[in-house]
Design a protein around this motif. Structure first.
Motif, PDB file in Angstrom:
ATOM      1  N   GLY A 156       0.812  -1.208   0.000  1.00  0.00           N
ATOM      2  CA  GLY A 156       0.000   0.000   0.000  1.00  0.00           C
ATOM      3  C   GLY A 156       0.845   1.257   0.000  1.00  0.00           C
ATOM      4  N   GLN A 157       1.951   1.240   0.729  1.00  0.00           N
ATOM      5  CA  GLN A 157       2.835   2.397   0.766  1.00  0.00           C
ATOM      6  C   GLN A 157       3.476   2.640  -0.596  1.00  0.00           C
ATOM      7  OE1 GLN A 157       5.198   0.864   3.961  1.00  0.00           O
ATOM      8  NE2 GLN A 157       3.432   0.927   5.333  1.00  0.00           N
ATOM      9  N   MET A 158       3.814   1.572  -1.314  1.00  0.00           N
ATOM     10  CA  MET A 158       4.319   1.733  -2.673  1.00  0.00           C
ATOM     11  C   MET A 158       3.265   2.337  -3.585  1.00  0.00           C
ATOM     12  SD  MET A 158       6.452  -1.801  -3.385  1.00  0.00           S
ATOM     13  CE  MET A 158       6.718  -1.351  -5.104  1.00  0.00           C
ATOM     14  N   LEU A 159       2.042   1.820  -3.505  1.00  0.00           N
ATOM     15  CA  LEU A 159       0.978   2.284  -4.406  1.00  0.00           C
ATOM     16  C   LEU A 159       0.631   3.745  -4.159  1.00  0.00           C
ATOM     17  CD1 LEU A 159      -1.407  -0.821  -4.406  1.00  0.00           C
ATOM     18  CD2 LEU A 159       0.283  -0.160  -6.129  1.00  0.00           C
ATOM     19  N   ILE A 160       0.575   4.151  -2.900  1.00  0.00           N
ATOM     20  CA  ILE A 160       0.275   5.554  -2.610  1.00  0.00           C
ATOM     21  C   ILE A 160       1.431   6.448  -3.056  1.00  0.00           C
ATOM     22  CG2 ILE A 160      -0.093   7.221  -0.754  1.00  0.00           C
ATOM     23  CD1 ILE A 160      -2.550   5.589  -1.486  1.00  0.00           C
ATOM     24  N   GLY A 161       2.659   5.986  -2.873  1.00  0.00           N
ATOM     25  CA  GLY A 161       3.798   6.749  -3.373  1.00  0.00           C
ATOM     26  C   GLY A 161       3.715   6.953  -4.870  1.00  0.00           C
ATOM     27  N   VAL A 162       3.348   5.887  -5.589  1.00  0.00           N
ATOM     28  CA  VAL A 162       3.180   5.988  -7.042  1.00  0.00           C
ATOM     29  C   VAL A 162       2.057   6.960  -7.388  1.00  0.00           C
ATOM     30  CG1 VAL A 162       2.397   4.688  -9.060  1.00  0.00           C
ATOM     31  CG2 VAL A 162       4.136   3.717  -7.544  1.00  0.00           C
ATOM     32  N   ALA A 163       0.938   6.881  -6.674  1.00  0.00           N
ATOM     33  CA  ALA A 163      -0.202   7.750  -6.959  1.00  0.00           C
ATOM     34  C   ALA A 163       0.142   9.212  -6.718  1.00  0.00           C
ATOM     35  CB  ALA A 163      -1.395   7.332  -6.093  1.00  0.00           C
ATOM     36  N   VAL A 164       0.805   9.499  -5.608  1.00  0.00           N
ATOM     37  CA  VAL A 164       1.163  10.892  -5.302  1.00  0.00           C
ATOM     38  C   VAL A 164       2.136  11.433  -6.340  1.00  0.00           C
ATOM     39  CG1 VAL A 164       2.344  12.371  -3.627  1.00  0.00           C
ATOM     40  CG2 VAL A 164       0.689  10.674  -2.833  1.00  0.00           C
ATOM     41  N   ALA A 165       3.140  10.628  -6.688  1.00  0.00           N
ATOM     42  CA  ALA A 165       4.103  11.080  -7.693  1.00  0.00           C
ATOM     43  C   ALA A 165       3.432  11.332  -9.034  1.00  0.00           C
ATOM     44  CB  ALA A 165       5.218  10.041  -7.842  1.00  0.00           C
ATOM     45  N   GLY A 166       2.505  10.439  -9.424  1.00  0.00           N
ATOM     46  CA  GLY A 166       1.813  10.621 -10.698  1.00  0.00           C
ATOM     47  C   GLY A 166       0.926  11.857 -10.711  1.00  0.00           C
ATOM     48  N   GLN A 332       9.898   4.954 -12.193  1.00  0.00           N
ATOM     49  CA  GLN A 332      10.955   5.766 -12.803  1.00  0.00           C
ATOM     50  C   GLN A 332      12.037   4.916 -13.449  1.00  0.00           C
ATOM     51  OE1 GLN A 332      11.414   8.581  -9.117  1.00  0.00           O
ATOM     52  NE2 GLN A 332      11.950   9.809 -10.915  1.00  0.00           N
ATOM     53  N   GLY A 333      11.908   3.594 -13.307  1.00  0.00           N
ATOM     54  CA  GLY A 333      12.925   2.735 -13.878  1.00  0.00           C
ATOM     55  C   GLY A 333      12.373   1.528 -14.604  1.00  0.00           C
ATOM     56  N   ALA A 334      11.741   0.604 -13.874  1.00  0.00           N
ATOM     57  CA  ALA A 334      11.363  -0.679 -14.457  1.00  0.00           C
ATOM     58  C   ALA A 334      10.133  -0.588 -15.348  1.00  0.00           C
ATOM     59  CB  ALA A 334      11.131  -1.709 -13.336  1.00  0.00           C
ATOM     60  N   VAL A 335       9.093   0.132 -14.915  1.00  0.00           N
ATOM     61  CA  VAL A 335       7.826   0.178 -15.649  1.00  0.00           C
ATOM     62  C   VAL A 335       7.487   1.642 -15.916  1.00  0.00           C
ATOM     63  CG1 VAL A 335       5.409  -0.505 -15.686  1.00  0.00           C
ATOM     64  CG2 VAL A 335       7.074  -1.897 -14.434  1.00  0.00           C
ATOM     65  N   THR A 336       7.769   2.085 -17.128  1.00  0.00           N
ATOM     66  CA  THR A 336       7.552   3.493 -17.465  1.00  0.00           C
ATOM     67  C   THR A 336       6.479   3.678 -18.532  1.00  0.00           C
ATOM     68  OG1 THR A 336       9.338   3.393 -19.113  1.00  0.00           O
ATOM     69  CG2 THR A 336       9.924   4.092 -16.880  1.00  0.00           C
ATOM     70  N   THR A 337       5.852   2.581 -18.962  1.00  0.00           N
ATOM     71  CA  THR A 337       4.885   2.673 -20.068  1.00  0.00           C
ATOM     72  C   THR A 337       3.509   3.116 -19.615  1.00  0.00           C
ATOM     73  OG1 THR A 337       4.439   0.298 -19.785  1.00  0.00           O
ATOM     74  CG2 THR A 337       6.079   0.939 -21.438  1.00  0.00           C
ATOM     75  N   GLY A 338       3.202   3.017 -18.335  1.00  0.00           N
ATOM     76  CA  GLY A 338       1.897   3.438 -17.854  1.00  0.00           C
ATOM     77  C   GLY A 338       1.601   2.860 -16.486  1.00  0.00           C
ATOM     78  N   LEU A 339       0.906   3.638 -15.658  1.00  0.00           N
ATOM     79  CA  LEU A 339       0.564   3.184 -14.315  1.00  0.00           C
ATOM     80  C   LEU A 339      -0.584   2.189 -14.362  1.00  0.00           C
ATOM     81  CD1 LEU A 339       0.590   6.551 -12.311  1.00  0.00           C
ATOM     82  CD2 LEU A 339       2.447   4.928 -12.618  1.00  0.00           C
ATOM     83  N   THR A 340      -0.459   1.154 -13.547  1.00  0.00           N
ATOM     84  CA  THR A 340      -1.552   0.202 -13.337  1.00  0.00           C
ATOM     85  C   THR A 340      -1.653  -0.079 -11.847  1.00  0.00           C
ATOM     86  OG1 THR A 340      -0.169  -1.777 -13.543  1.00  0.00           O
ATOM     87  CG2 THR A 340      -1.099  -0.878 -15.576  1.00  0.00           C
ATOM     88  N   THR A 342      -1.383  -2.835 -10.495  1.00  0.00           N
ATOM     89  CA  THR A 342      -0.448  -3.913 -10.142  1.00  0.00           C
ATOM     90  C   THR A 342       0.997  -3.475 -10.340  1.00  0.00           C
ATOM     91  OG1 THR A 342      -0.644  -4.844 -12.368  1.00  0.00           O
ATOM     92  CG2 THR A 342      -2.149  -5.684 -10.677  1.00  0.00           C
ATOM     93  N   ILE A 343       1.245  -2.175 -10.283  1.00  0.00           N
ATOM     94  CA  ILE A 343       2.589  -1.650 -10.510  1.00  0.00           C
ATOM     95  C   ILE A 343       3.573  -2.172  -9.469  1.00  0.00           C
ATOM     96  CG2 ILE A 343       2.231   0.418  -9.122  1.00  0.00           C
ATOM     97  CD1 ILE A 343       4.097   0.355 -12.465  1.00  0.00           C
ATOM     98  N   ASP A 344       3.063  -2.590  -8.298  1.00  0.00           N
ATOM     99  CA  ASP A 344       3.965  -3.081  -7.245  1.00  0.00           C
ATOM    100  C   ASP A 344       4.542  -4.452  -7.572  1.00  0.00           C
ATOM    101  OD1 ASP A 344       1.103  -3.928  -6.653  1.00  0.00           O
ATOM    102  OD2 ASP A 344       2.226  -5.212  -5.273  1.00  0.00           O
ATOM    103  N   ALA A 345       3.881  -5.229  -8.442  1.00  0.00           N
ATOM    104  CA  ALA A 345       4.396  -6.520  -8.914  1.00  0.00           C
ATOM    105  C   ALA A 345       4.707  -7.495  -7.778  1.00  0.00           C
ATOM    106  CB  ALA A 345       5.648  -6.308  -9.777  1.00  0.00           C
ATOM    107  N   GLY A 346       3.962  -7.410  -6.695  1.00  0.00           N
ATOM    108  CA  GLY A 346       4.187  -8.322  -5.584  1.00  0.00           C
ATOM    109  C   GLY A 346       5.393  -8.011  -4.732  1.00  0.00           C
ATOM    110  N   ILE A 347       6.063  -6.902  -5.025  1.00  0.00           N
ATOM    111  CA  ILE A 347       7.289  -6.562  -4.302  1.00  0.00           C
ATOM    112  C   ILE A 347       7.000  -6.271  -2.837  1.00  0.00           C
ATOM    113  CG2 ILE A 347       9.108  -4.802  -4.122  1.00  0.00           C
ATOM    114  CD1 ILE A 347       8.975  -4.613  -7.200  1.00  0.00           C
ATOM    115  N   GLY A 348       5.836  -5.677  -2.556  1.00  0.00           N
ATOM    116  CA  GLY A 348       5.507  -5.340  -1.183  1.00  0.00           C
ATOM    117  C   GLY A 348       5.469  -6.543  -0.266  1.00  0.00           C
TER     118      GLY A 348
END
Length: 437
Positions: A156-166, A332-340, A342-348
Motif C-alpha cells: 500500500g505504501q508503494m501504491l500511494i507513493g506511485v499515486a502521489v508522484a503521478g 521511474q525505472g522498471a515500468v515506465t509505459t503506464g501506471l496500473t 499492479t505496478i507493485d508486482a508483488g514486491i511489497g
C-alpha cells in the motif's frame, strides 16, 4: 547426652567427607584442560546466523533440485524402467538438475554463451535491477521489525507513493535534473505519509499494525484503481481502460551503464544510499538506539523515559518512505509505459521475505535482495528449459522456512545447539522429572 554425641560425630564425619569430595572434584576439574581456542571459534561459527543462512539456501536448492527432477519428462520416462537400467534415471536426474541450475546461473550472474562481454554480464545487471525495489521495500519492513512492528503494508505504501508522484509531477514540464528529484521526493513523501497513518493509529489506539497495514493495502489498491479509471486524475488520455499516465521521459532514472543494460539504472545507486542510511540510523544514531530499545522491550523502554508511541510513528513513517522509494524504482525505472494497479508486482509482500532472510539488518537485507533478484532474473532462463517458474517461488519459500526454523537446520546438519536451546532442553527435562516425581 550419650545419645546425641554419636550423631554429632556422624554429622561431622559426613561434613568432612563432603568437603573431601568437593576438593577432589575441584582438583579433577582443574586438571581438565580447556578446549582448544580453534574448537571454540569453530563452534561459535557453526552456531552463527551466517552459517545458518548459507545452509538454509543450500537445503532449499537441494529441495528445489528434487522438484526439478520430479517434473522433468526425461526423468519420468526413465523412471518407468528404473529397475532395468537405473543408470538412465540417475543420468536423467543429473541432467535435469544441472541444466536447471545452470540456466539459473546463466540468467542471473554470467552468460558464457554470450557473443560479447556486454551480453555475458547483462544477466548480472538484470539481477541488480530486479533487486533494487526489493531491497528498498525490504529495508522498510526490516526497520519496522527492529522496532517490534510487523509491517505488512509495503504494498500500500508503494501504491500511494506511485499515486502521489503521478498526480503531482507527471504533468510538470521540467528539465530532467529537476524532474527526477521532484518525482522521487513526491513518491517517497506519499509512502511515508501512508506508513505514518498506520503508525499514528497504532500509537494512539493500540490497534495491531498487522490489521492496520493489511486494510490500508486494500484502501491504497482501490484508491489507485479509481484514480487510473478517472479522467483528469491518472487515466491516460485517449483511453477508457484502467491505464494511467506513462512516466515522462524527463522523470525516468538514467541508465548507469548505457542502453545495453536497460534494467540497471540510477535507482540502484539510491538503494545503496538508502541501505547506508538505514544502517547508520539503526546502529549509530540516538533515534536508532531508542528504536532498538523499544523493539527489545517496549515496557522497559517506556520506564527509561522513551516515548514508545513517538518511536512507533517514526518507524512506520520511515518504513513507508523506503517503500515509496521502491515504488519510484518501479515507475521511474522498471515500468515506465503506464501506471496500473499492479505496478507493485508483488514486491511489497516479497519484501517481508527479504527482510526475514536478511535478519532485519540493513546489509543482510541488501544481500537478501540481491539473492531474490538473482532468482527472479534466472527464472526466465529456467523457463526456457521447460522448468516451471513456480519452482523458484518454492525455493524462496523454503529459504524463509529454514531460516525461521534454525533447530531444524541444526538437526539436519548436526550443528551444535545454542546456549538458549540447551537451557530450554534442560528446563524441559527438569519439568518432566518434577511431574514424574
Amino acid at each position: 547426652m550419650s545419645g546425641t554425641t554419636p550423631q554429632a560425630g556422624s554429622n561431622e564425619g559426613s561434613g568432612d567427607q563432603l568437603s573431601l569430595n568437593t576438593t577432589t572434584t575441584l582438583r579433577d576439574s582443574a586438571d581438565v584442560p580447556p578446549p582448544p581456542r580453534g574448537n571454540v571459534i569453530l563452534k561459535e561459527m557453526l552456531r552463527g546466523s551466517a552459517v545458518t543462512t548459507i545452509l538454509a539456501i543450500f537445503l532449499a536448492l537441494v529441495v528445489g533440485g528434487i522438484l526439478i527432477a520430479l517434473t522433468n519428462e526425461d526423468v519420468l520416462t526413465a523412471s518407468g524402467y528404473f529397475f532395468q537400467r537405473p543408470s538412465d534415471t540417475i543420468a536423467a536426474v543429473w541432467n535435469a538438475v544441472y541444466n536447471g541450475y545452470e540456466a539459473l546461473f546463466r540468467g542471473a550472474i554470467f552468460n558464457a554463451r554470450g557473443a560479447d562481454f556486454a551480453t555475458q554480464i547483462r544477466p548480472l545487471t538484470n539481477t541488480l535491477g530486479f533487486a533494487a525495489p526489493l531491497i528498498a521495500a525490504g529495508l522498510g519492513v526490516a526497520l519496522a521489525f527492529r522496532v517490534g512492528l510487523f509491517n505488512i503494508g509495503a504494498r500500500g505504501q508503494m501504491l500511494i507513493g506511485v499515486a502521489v508522484a503521478g498526480l503531482l509531477t507527471f504533468q510538470l514540464d521540467l528539465p530532467f535534473w529537476l524532474h527526477i528529484p521532484v518525482t522521487l521526493i513526491a513518491g517517497i513523501a506519499g509512502g511515508a505519509l501512508w506508513g505514518a497513518i498506520a503508525g499514528l493509529i497504532k500509537a494512539r489506539t493500540g490497534a495491531h499494525e498487522v490489521i492496520l497495514t493489511i486494510m490500508l493495502n486494500y484502501v491504497a489498491y482501490y484508491l489507485l484503481l479509481w484514480m487510473i479509471r478517472t479522467p483528469g486524475l491518472l487515466q491516460k488520455p485517449g483511453t477508457n481502460q484502467a491505464l494511467g499516465y506513462a512516466t515522462p521521459e524527463s522523470a525516468q532514472f538514467p541508465e548507469l551503464l548505457g542502453p545495453q543494460f536497460p534494467l540497471l539504472d540510477f535507482g540502484f545507486v539510491l538503494v545503496i544510499v538508502a541501505t547506508l542510511f538505514v544502517w547508520w540510523l539503526i546502529e549509530r544514531s540516538s533515534l536508532g538506539m531508542r528504536m532498538r530499545a523499544v523493539g527489545e522491550n517496549p515496557h522497559a523502554a517506556r520506564a527509561a523515559g522513551i516515548s514508545v508511541q513517538r518511536v512507533y510513528v517514526y518507524a512506520m513513517l520511515l518504513a513507508g518512505a523506503l517503500a515509496g522509494l521502491a515504488g519510484m524504482n518501479q515507475i521511474q525505472g522498471a515500468v515506465t509505459t503506464g501506471l496500473t494497479e499492479t505496478i507493485d508486482a508483488g514486491i511489497g509482500f516479497d519484501a517481508i521475505t527479504v527482510a526475514l532472510l536478511g535478519r532485519s539488518r540493513a546489509w543482510g537485507t541488501f544481500a537478501a535482495g540481491i539473492l531474490f533478484g538473482a532468482l527472479k532474473a534466472g527464472s526466465f532462463s529456467m523457463q526456457a528449459q521447460d522448468i516451471p517458474v513456480d519452482i523458484v517461488l518454492v525455493v524462496q519459500s523454503l529459504v524463509v522456512l529454514f531460516i525461521a526454523a534454525p533447530p531444524l537446520l541444526r538437526a539436519v546438519f548436526f550443528l551444535p545447539k545454542t546456549d538458549a536451546e540447551k537451557a530450554a532442553k534442560s528446563r524441559a527435562k527438569a519439568a518432566k522429572k518434577a511431574v514424574t516425581a
